[in-house]
Design a protein around this motif. Structure first.
Motif, short mmCIF file in Angstrom:
data_model
loop_
_atom_site.label_atom_id
_atom_site.label_comp_id
_atom_site.label_asym_id
_atom_site.label_seq_id
_atom_site.Cartn_x
_atom_site.Cartn_y
_atom_site.Cartn_z
N THR A 356 -3.39 -0.45 6.52
CA THR A 356 -1.99 -0.62 6.86
C THR A 356 -1.70 -2.09 7.15
O THR A 356 -2.62 -2.88 7.40
N GLY A 357 -0.42 -2.45 7.06
CA GLY A 357 -0.05 -3.85 7.19
C GLY A 357 -0.16 -4.61 5.88
O GLY A 357 -0.16 -5.84 5.85
N TYR A 358 -0.24 -3.87 4.77
CA TYR A 358 -0.36 -4.51 3.46
C TYR A 358 0.93 -5.27 3.13
O TYR A 358 2.02 -4.84 3.53
N PRO A 359 0.83 -6.41 2.43
CA PRO A 359 2.04 -7.16 2.10
C PRO A 359 3.10 -6.30 1.43
O PRO A 359 2.83 -5.63 0.43
N GLY A 360 4.29 -6.29 2.01
CA GLY A 360 5.40 -5.52 1.47
C GLY A 360 5.58 -4.16 2.11
O GLY A 360 6.57 -3.47 1.84
N GLU A 363 8.51 0.06 7.31
CA GLU A 363 8.34 1.13 8.30
C GLU A 363 8.37 2.50 7.61
O GLU A 363 7.64 3.42 8.01
N GLU A 364 9.17 2.63 6.58
CA GLU A 364 9.21 3.88 5.84
C GLU A 364 7.86 4.17 5.19
O GLU A 364 7.37 5.32 5.23
N ASP A 365 7.24 3.15 4.61
CA ASP A 365 5.91 3.32 4.02
C ASP A 365 4.89 3.73 5.09
O ASP A 365 4.05 4.61 4.86
N PHE A 366 4.95 3.07 6.23
CA PHE A 366 4.03 3.36 7.32
C PHE A 366 4.16 4.82 7.76
O PHE A 366 3.17 5.53 7.93
N ASN A 367 5.38 5.27 7.93
CA ASN A 367 5.62 6.65 8.37
C ASN A 367 5.17 7.66 7.31
O ASN A 367 4.70 8.76 7.65
N LYS A 368 5.29 7.29 6.05
CA LYS A 368 4.78 8.17 4.99
C LYS A 368 3.27 8.34 5.10
O LYS A 368 2.73 9.42 4.85
N ALA A 422 3.17 -7.21 6.70
CA ALA A 422 4.06 -6.09 6.41
C ALA A 422 5.51 -6.56 6.40
O ALA A 422 5.87 -7.58 7.01
N ASP A 423 6.35 -5.81 5.73
CA ASP A 423 7.77 -6.16 5.62
C ASP A 423 8.54 -5.57 6.80
O ASP A 423 9.41 -4.71 6.65
N MET A 424 8.17 -6.04 7.99
CA MET A 424 8.85 -5.64 9.22
C MET A 424 8.47 -6.64 10.31
O MET A 424 7.45 -7.33 10.18
N PRO A 425 9.27 -6.76 11.36
CA PRO A 425 8.93 -7.70 12.44
C PRO A 425 7.55 -7.40 13.02
O PRO A 425 7.14 -6.24 13.12
N LYS A 427 6.29 -7.51 16.05
CA LYS A 427 6.26 -6.65 17.24
C LYS A 427 6.46 -5.19 16.87
O LYS A 427 5.82 -4.30 17.44
N ARG A 428 7.34 -4.94 15.91
CA ARG A 428 7.58 -3.55 15.51
C ARG A 428 6.35 -2.98 14.81
O ARG A 428 5.95 -1.84 15.07
N PHE A 429 5.75 -3.78 13.94
CA PHE A 429 4.55 -3.31 13.26
C PHE A 429 3.42 -3.06 14.24
O PHE A 429 2.72 -2.03 14.18
N GLU A 430 3.24 -3.97 15.18
CA GLU A 430 2.18 -3.82 16.16
C GLU A 430 2.36 -2.54 16.98
O GLU A 430 1.40 -1.83 17.26
N ARG A 431 3.61 -2.25 17.33
CA ARG A 431 3.89 -1.04 18.11
C ARG A 431 3.59 0.22 17.29
O ARG A 431 2.98 1.17 17.78
N LEU A 432 3.97 0.22 16.02
CA LEU A 432 3.68 1.37 15.15
C LEU A 432 2.18 1.56 14.98
O LEU A 432 1.68 2.69 15.01
#
Length: 485
Positions: A356-360, A363-368, A422-425, A427-432
């Motif tokens: 996870t955290g791959y370029p691009g 959050e939708e991808d992460f949740n999937k 990842a394509d998200m802030p 802090k948001r990615f770290e929290r997810l």
């Protein structure tokens, strides 16, 4: 000549919490050692991680014992193998070696320096040469005294300049290699009962390689750069010989097949299963292997189970088709789901590896990916942060886009990784990511770990007491971060 081969440490901070590396014998340099010994050279192997553990995590004592081991055979050549997360210790050891004896030849090899041979020599003045790719026969040429400029696969310095010789062709006759020189390793140390090699089963386990190479082109993987894209196999008969040696000499209970393409040749796989049962290995050990979801079928899985396999490992990587395509995985999410279903129905356990955290990644991808994990419910989940490794397509892409890459020490260390591709802030990615570790990975892994080890409660409680320190530290850090955001 006399040759010391050294397996380096991770960064000091990571070594203090990493509990996994100590159980994996350094088979890469053990193969090199075997070839050198076969040709009359004197060799010892120095695993600095093992030295560190045996010396109660005292780094100074590990350094002194490293020096003493080199002096014990008066080494002419010191070879240091390394991956990207260990390259700092490669440089550190090279400096120690040269400071004690400037005339000693210091050579390094491994995936990282194969990808970055010239920069390695520029970054460390104490290294004389870099072995690119497989090291057995390049090191043999070095130990035989061949001039540097005549050795294929070598990058070296001479009078302040750096030269790279032609690549060494990959050797094809895998069975001509001697068995790795495990007699030079403390196999009693490596085969202590643990949950790491046997994937959460507390067994005396070790690892084996029966093939090299991978024809696939995953953008995050540096394996083909080192071993090539053509798969080269040991014969099933040779593999049986090695397994019998491991059972007879080291009383192993579990065996992990560490190559990427273990069962890509179905005819070889069938012969392998037949010999496994013919030799009654299926009654003596449990075994584990990595598979690709696009090659498995129920017949193959049933054969594996019948011959003693208890768990397989899939590189699912993501539950988002868009991310799988960006990774160059060449597989469909639906195929991964199908593989998980038939594996479970066959009675085999399976581990799901995720990046996870791959370029691009959004959050939708992460949740999937999380939904995918709860749908297929692996018996073990390995949730990994994307790390840009030199020699990979994605690393090259990031460099071309002038995107910052982390220091080598940080690569592979999720606790020290502060880069967000990842394509998200961030802090948001770290929290997810932290939430996924706490609410998905931990409960699934812990449930199956306890379930499958209840039959040996003494080992279970010993393992809980001794092999979960790193997990506990990471959990406390995750909870602390989540509470303070």
């Amino acid at each position: 000549m006399n040759v010391s081969l050294i397996y380096p440490l991770l960064s000091r901070s990571r070594s203090l919490i990493d509990e996994n590396k100590q159980y994996w014998p350094p088979l890469g340099i053990a193969y090199i050692a075997a070839v050198l010994e076969k040709n009359g050279h004197k060799v010892n192997i120095i695993d600095r991680d093992a030295l560190l553990r045996k010396n109660s995590m005292d780094f100074d004592r590990a350094d002194r014992e490293t020096e003493a081991a080199i002096e014990s055979i008066n080494s002419d050549i010191v070879g240091i193998g390394g991956t990207t997360p260990t390259i700092s210790d490669v440089f550190y050891v090279a400096k120690i070696v040269k400071s004690h004896n400037p005339k000693r030849i210091v050579i390094t090899g491994g995936p990282h320096v194969t990808a970055e041979p010239e920069s390695t020599l520029k970054d460390c003045d104490y290294i004389d040469g870099v072995v690119r790719g497989e090291g057995e026969f390049t090191m043999l040429d070095l130990a035989s005294g061949m001039p540097f400029d005549l050795i294929s696969g070598l990058t070296y310095r001479d009078k302040g300049q750096i030269f790279s010789n032609a690549d060494r062709p990959l050797f094809q006759d895998m069975d001509s290699l001697p068995l790795p020189a495990r007699h030079l390793l403390d196999m009693k140390f490596y085969t202590r009962p643990s949950r790491y090699i046997s994937r959460n089963l507390n067994l005396r386990s070790t690892s084996i390689f029966t093939a090299r190479g991978c024809p696939y082109q995953c953008n995050f993987c540096a394996g083909p750069l080192f071993y090539g894209r053509k798969v080269r196999f040991h014969s099933p008969q040779r593999v049986m010989q090695e397994i019998r040696t491991l059972i007879d000499m080291y009383a192993i209970e579990g065996l992990y097949f560490a190559e990427d393409m273990f069962l890509s040749d179905k005819a070889r796989a069938q012969k392998f299963m037949e010999l496994f049962k013919e030799n009654k290995f299926n009654k003596k050990i449990k075994w584990f292997a990595q598979l690709r979801t696009n090659i498995v079928d129920r017949e193959l899985l049933d054969m594996m189970k019948d011959s003693g396999c208890v768990q397989v490992e899939y590189g699912f990587e993501s539950g988002s088709q868009r991310i799988l395509d960006l990774m160059g995985k060449n597989v469909k999410v639906e195929k991964n789901i199908q593989a998980a279903r038939i594996t479970r129905s066959s009675g085999l356990r399976f581990q799901g590896n995720i990046i996870t955290g791959y370029p691009g990644e959004t959050e939708e991808d992460f949740n999937k990916t999380l939904k995918f994990l709860w749908k297929v419910r692996p018996n073990t989940i390995s949730l990994n942060l994307f790390m840009p490794l030199p020699g990979t397509s994605v690393y090259k892409m990031l460099k071309e886009k002038s995107m910052q890459v982390p220091s080598w020490d940080v690569i592979g260390d999720p606790e020290g990784f502060n880069f967000n591709y990842a394509d998200m802030p961030h802090k948001r990615f770290e929290r997810l990511y932290m939430k996924a570790r706490i609410s998905t990975v931990l409960p699934i892994n812990l449930f199956y770990f306890i379930k499958y080890n209840l039959n040996n409660p003494i080992r279970l409680f010993k393992m809980l007491a001794t092999q979960f320190r790193g997990v506990a530290i990471k959990l406390v850090r995750d909870l602390y971060r989540s509470l303070h955001e």
